[in-house]
Design a protein around this motif. Structure first.
Motif, short mmCIF file in Angstrom:
data_model
loop_
_atom_site.label_atom_id
_atom_site.label_comp_id
_atom_site.label_asym_id
_atom_site.label_seq_id
_atom_site.Cartn_x
_atom_site.Cartn_y
_atom_site.Cartn_z
N SER A 4 -25.31 -26.59 -20.82
CA SER A 4 -26.40 -25.67 -20.45
C SER A 4 -26.71 -24.75 -21.62
O SER A 4 -25.82 -24.38 -22.40
CB SER A 4 -26.04 -24.84 -19.21
OG SER A 4 -24.95 -23.98 -19.48
N LEU A 5 -27.99 -24.43 -21.75
CA LEU A 5 -28.47 -23.48 -22.74
C LEU A 5 -29.27 -22.41 -22.00
O LEU A 5 -30.16 -22.74 -21.21
CB LEU A 5 -29.36 -24.15 -23.78
CG LEU A 5 -28.74 -25.23 -24.68
CD1 LEU A 5 -29.83 -25.89 -25.51
CD2 LEU A 5 -27.66 -24.64 -25.57
N THR A 6 -28.96 -21.14 -22.26
CA THR A 6 -29.66 -20.05 -21.58
C THR A 6 -30.32 -19.14 -22.62
O THR A 6 -30.08 -19.25 -23.82
CB THR A 6 -28.69 -19.23 -20.71
OG1 THR A 6 -27.65 -18.70 -21.55
CG2 THR A 6 -28.07 -20.10 -19.63
N ASP A 7 -31.18 -18.25 -22.12
CA ASP A 7 -31.84 -17.24 -22.96
C ASP A 7 -32.65 -17.85 -24.09
O ASP A 7 -32.62 -17.37 -25.23
CB ASP A 7 -30.80 -16.25 -23.51
CG ASP A 7 -30.07 -15.48 -22.42
OD1 ASP A 7 -30.72 -15.13 -21.42
OD2 ASP A 7 -28.85 -15.25 -22.57
N VAL A 8 -33.34 -18.94 -23.77
CA VAL A 8 -34.30 -19.51 -24.73
C VAL A 8 -35.61 -18.74 -24.52
O VAL A 8 -36.52 -19.20 -23.83
CB VAL A 8 -34.46 -21.02 -24.51
CG1 VAL A 8 -35.35 -21.63 -25.60
CG2 VAL A 8 -33.10 -21.71 -24.49
N GLY A 46 -44.41 -16.64 -29.41
CA GLY A 46 -43.75 -17.93 -29.32
C GLY A 46 -44.01 -18.80 -30.53
O GLY A 46 -44.87 -18.47 -31.36
N PRO A 47 -43.35 -19.89 -30.69
CA PRO A 47 -42.31 -20.37 -29.77
C PRO A 47 -41.01 -19.59 -29.92
O PRO A 47 -40.87 -18.79 -30.84
CB PRO A 47 -42.11 -21.83 -30.21
CG PRO A 47 -42.39 -21.78 -31.69
CD PRO A 47 -43.52 -20.80 -31.84
N SER A 48 -40.06 -19.87 -29.04
CA SER A 48 -38.77 -19.21 -29.13
C SER A 48 -37.99 -19.73 -30.33
O SER A 48 -38.31 -20.77 -30.91
CB SER A 48 -37.95 -19.47 -27.86
OG SER A 48 -37.55 -20.84 -27.82
N THR A 49 -36.96 -19.01 -30.70
CA THR A 49 -35.98 -19.56 -31.63
C THR A 49 -35.29 -20.73 -30.95
O THR A 49 -34.95 -20.67 -29.76
CB THR A 49 -34.94 -18.49 -32.00
OG1 THR A 49 -35.61 -17.40 -32.64
CG2 THR A 49 -33.87 -19.05 -32.92
N ALA A 50 -35.09 -21.82 -31.68
CA ALA A 50 -34.49 -23.01 -31.09
C ALA A 50 -32.99 -22.82 -30.86
O ALA A 50 -32.30 -22.16 -31.66
CB ALA A 50 -34.72 -24.22 -31.99
N LYS A 51 -32.52 -23.39 -29.77
CA LYS A 51 -31.09 -23.52 -29.54
C LYS A 51 -30.76 -25.00 -29.55
O LYS A 51 -31.65 -25.85 -29.45
CB LYS A 51 -30.69 -22.86 -28.22
CG LYS A 51 -30.84 -21.34 -28.25
CD LYS A 51 -30.09 -20.67 -27.10
CE LYS A 51 -30.10 -19.16 -27.25
NZ LYS A 51 -29.27 -18.49 -26.22
N PHE A 52 -29.48 -25.32 -29.64
CA PHE A 52 -29.12 -26.73 -29.79
C PHE A 52 -27.89 -27.08 -28.98
O PHE A 52 -27.09 -26.23 -28.60
CB PHE A 52 -28.91 -27.09 -31.26
CG PHE A 52 -27.65 -26.52 -31.87
CD1 PHE A 52 -26.46 -27.23 -31.82
CD2 PHE A 52 -27.67 -25.27 -32.48
CE1 PHE A 52 -25.29 -26.70 -32.36
CE2 PHE A 52 -26.51 -24.74 -33.03
CZ PHE A 52 -25.32 -25.46 -32.98
N ALA A 76 -28.92 -28.58 -19.09
CA ALA A 76 -29.86 -27.68 -18.42
C ALA A 76 -30.27 -26.57 -19.39
O ALA A 76 -29.43 -26.01 -20.11
CB ALA A 76 -29.25 -27.11 -17.17
N VAL A 77 -31.56 -26.24 -19.39
CA VAL A 77 -32.10 -25.21 -20.28
C VAL A 77 -32.89 -24.21 -19.46
O VAL A 77 -33.64 -24.58 -18.56
CB VAL A 77 -33.02 -25.83 -21.36
CG1 VAL A 77 -33.50 -24.77 -22.33
CG2 VAL A 77 -32.32 -26.95 -22.10
#
Length: 223
Positions: A116-120, A127-133, A217-218
């Motif tokens: 899971s990735l949160t706080d995108v 925008g866009p948001s900073t990418a998470k991976f 999940a994002v």
């Protein structure tokens, strides 16, 4: 009484089925002249996608049945696989069925970390948001080289296998893997698209292929 015996050089598994062969021998029985052929045999309880490609090394009392397998996935080991020689191919005129062989299933898997990735997130208009991976690894994927598909369940997120700043799109993206199951890239970047309204957003990023699937999940928001 007539009987049919079968043997294999090695244990049959989902991994080695394609190109495997089964040696067939007759006891107190012989093949009709010109037999056997592919149509002389029936595979009982074979997994989907398994067939006979050809019959070779033929004598009056023996033959080698060569198997083909199209990589249709199965996850349950088959313990009652057998071969039936049809009556039309035997001088005695009766079907003969072998004892059981085992075909061992291989459970393919793709592992995502984290799941899971949160706080995108981003502030509206920025925008866009900073990418998470997240990263992916695999175990026992169907024989490569082949590909898996990377897809997002929501049009509000975009994905990349290139970098944290380049290569983003709606997907699905195609990610190759080698004969050993190694991915060309094992990092998936996710970001929230620019131009979205004030709201919370969620998605599942799904990796599918090679007989396996997994998801991360994002969630994020525009504030």
């Amino acid at each position: 009484s007539p009987a049919i015996g079968v043997s294999t050089l090695s244990t049959l598994t989902e991994t080695n089925l394609n190109g495997s062969f089964i040696d067939v021998s007759l006891l107190n029985e012989t093949f009709v002249s010109g037999q056997p052929t592919v149509s002389s045999f029936v595979l009982n309880n074979a997994p989907a996608g398994v067939s006979i490609s050809n019959v070779s090394n033929i004598t009056s009392t023996s033959a080698t049945v060569n198997l083909a397998y199209d990589n249709t996935d199965f996850d349950n080991t088959v313990n009652n696989f057998s071969i039936k020689a049809l009556a039309s191919s035997l001088t005695g005129g009766n079907d003969l069925t072998s004892g059981s062989l085992t075909i061992t299933a291989v459970n393919e898997s793709i592992i995502n970390s984290p799941i899971s990735l949160t706080d995108v997130n981003y502030v509206v208009g920025n925008g866009p948001s900073t990418a998470k991976f997240f990263t992916i690894s695999s175990s026992n994927l169907k024989t490569g080289p082949s590909n898996v598909s990377v897809a997002t369940s929501s049009p509000d997120f975009e994905i990349s296998t290139t970098s944290a700043t380049d290569g983003f799109g709606d997907g699905p993206l195609v990610l190759p893997y080698t004969i050993n199951g190694a991915f060309s890239s094992n990092t998936i970047w996710v970001r929230l698209k620019a131009g979205l309204a004030l709201a919370s957003y969620t998605s599942n990023i799904t990796i599918t292929g090679g007989g396996a699937s997994s998801s991360t999940a994002v969630s994020g928001s525009v504030t």
